[in-house]
Design an enzyme around this catalytic site. Structure first.
Site, mmCIF file in Angstrom:
data_model
loop_
_atom_site.group_PDB
_atom_site.id
_atom_site.type_symbol
_atom_site.label_atom_id
_atom_site.label_comp_id
_atom_site.label_asym_id
_atom_site.label_seq_id
_atom_site.Cartn_x
_atom_site.Cartn_y
_atom_site.Cartn_z
ATOM 1 N N GLU A 1 -44.114 -38.700 84.711
ATOM 2 C CA GLU A 1 -43.163 -37.667 85.110
ATOM 3 C C GLU A 1 -41.824 -37.941 84.439
ATOM 4 O O GLU A 1 -41.308 -39.048 84.487
ATOM 5 C CB GLU A 1 -43.006 -37.663 86.635
ATOM 6 N N ARG B 1 -41.656 -26.761 99.667
ATOM 7 C CA ARG B 1 -42.332 -27.373 98.515
ATOM 8 C C ARG B 1 -42.217 -28.894 98.536
ATOM 9 O O ARG B 1 -43.164 -29.606 98.182
ATOM 10 C CB ARG B 1 -41.748 -26.838 97.200
ATOM 11 N N TYR C 1 -40.090 -15.423 103.941
ATOM 12 C CA TYR C 1 -40.959 -15.980 104.978
ATOM 13 C C TYR C 1 -40.340 -17.266 105.498
ATOM 14 O O TYR C 1 -39.559 -17.928 104.816
ATOM 15 C CB TYR C 1 -42.375 -16.226 104.450
#
Length: 422
Positions: free
Chosen positions: A36, A110, A230
């Protein structure tokens, strides 16, 4: 199943797709390293929807308890008209999804979902070899001089050789670029505001209180723009995705900071509840230019393969970007986990055969929704609203097809029931 413990996979990119693939491959006995480029593994502060096709995969990875601790469940998907907020169509979610698709439709922050996947990858008590996570590892070069042992070379000169290299490094994939594949990236002409609004502010205002009385996934349709919102973290935040024509600045920069005032002003003339809601945004309001890839079935070169946005980036108008990456991860793990290292080439071809057409259909449906969502008032809008009232899907793909997902070979997934208490 053939023994697969003897070979290694390097995944470039530690987002949701890359970590789902890492965990699925780990559970098949493969040795996985994730590279990453960021200094820390994590996700942006925004919401994400997982329809049953993605939930089924996450539950199949043994994450049910962890997901139940972080999810928020919408009971309906509601479609509203821009001018007066009238309900055009309503699709049941909640228990309906569990009964019909044997998997739930859930919302998350997330960062919470990313943390669950990351923890499972490195849990020493988990099945298979612990995943190695390497941060600050930006891939700069790709050495394919030995086609059977591709090497990812990071900016600091570290070499990571493995039997399979997977580019899960997003819409501007460096792995894709290094493979020399066609540049299929296209600009949509639109951008998305993303913001989080504190749920207590929503609940305190009579104009917006209805948003916390019943959790729903809501889409407002209007000329040239639409709005999605939402709840996540059980009502702690209202997640906002607001898609509008793109400014020159955002088109050039890809991302730019904005303000709650700009966000609310982007919906002039809309139902009063829209500015009442959007003006409550706190902290970061960010604009993202919306790019996507043309449908393209070339995902593999030798022992190097692509996954997620690197091969099929799509507009967010089916809420399926991450879900399709998770389908990629499940199929890739099935194929690689069923062969020894000598069978890698065939496994990668089967992966593409099973996924490229399916993901391409979702790409195209998401692109068509850009027009479908944004009709000006008139005959086409009226025809669209009539379709939404008898809803079975938005564009050419039905929700039955979309939410059933790519068929998986795992008989345990087919036999296991994910029924939840009512």
């Amino acid at each position: 199943m053939a023994s697969s413990q003897s070979y290694e996979v390097t995944i470039v990119g530690g987002g949701l797709g890359g970590l789902t693939a890492a965990l699925a491959l780990r559970q098949r006995g493969l040795r996985v390293t994730v590279l990453e480029q960021a200094d820390q593994l994590g996700e942006v502060g925004a919401g994400i929807q997982t329809a049953p096709n993605a939930s089924r995969i996450l539950l199949g990875l043994g994450l049910r308890d962890q997901l139940e601790a972080i999810h928020t469940e919408p009971l309906d998907q509601v479609r509203r008209r821009w001018e007066d907020g009238s309900v055009v169509g309503l699709t049941p979610l909640g228990q309906f999804c569990k009964d019909r698709y044997n998997a739930p439709y859930w919302h998350y922050h997330r960062a919470d979902l990313h943390r669950v996947l990351m923890d499972a990858c490195v849990d020493p008590a988990g099945a298979g070899p612990v995943v190695r996570l390497r941060t600050s590892s930006r891939v700069a070069e790709l050495d394919q001089s030995d086609p059977a042992r591709p090497v990812a070379i990071t900016a600091d000169g570290q070499r990571y050789a493995s039997d399979v290299l997977v580019g899960a490094d997003g819409i501007r994939s460096r792995v894709r670029e290094l493979m020399g594949l066609e540049d299929t990236l296209e600009f949509s002409g639109e951008m998305a505001y993303r913001a989080l609004i504190p749920g207590d502010l929503i609940a305190a205002d009579p104009a917006t209180r209805w948003l916390v009385d019943r959790f729903q996934s809501t889409i407002w349709y209007g000329p040239d723009r639409h709005l999605v919102h939402y709840m996540i973290r059980g009502g702690e935040w209202l997640n906002i995705v607001a898609c509008v024509p793109c400014t020159d600045e955002v088109a050039e920069k890809w991302t730019a900071a904005s303000t709650p005032e700009d966000l609310a002003a982007a919906y002039p003339g809309w139902d009063d509840r829209v500015p009442a809601m959007l003006s409550k945004a706190k902290g970061d309001v960010t604009c993202f230019a919306l790019y996507h890839r043309r449908r393209d079935p070339v995902w593999v070169d030798g022992s190097v393969a692509l996954l997620g946005d690197a091969c099929h980036a799509m507009l967010p108008y089916q809420a399926q970007g991450a879900s399709q990456a998770m389908e990629d991860a499940a199929v890739l793990a099935e194929e690689l986990g069923a062969v020894t290292v000598d069978g890698v080439g065939g496994a990668l071809r089967r992966y593409v055969d099973r996924r490229a057409k399916h993901a391409g259909m979702v790409q195209e449906a998401s692109l068509r929704n850009k027009t479908f969502y944004h009709y000006p008032d008139g005959p086409l809008q009226q025809e669209r609203d009539a379709k939404l009232r008898r809803f079975d899907g938005e564009s050419d793909v039905s929700y039955d097809w979309l939410w059933s997902g790519t068929p998986l070979n795992d008989p345990d997934l087919g036999a296991f029931s994910y029924q939840f208490s009512r």
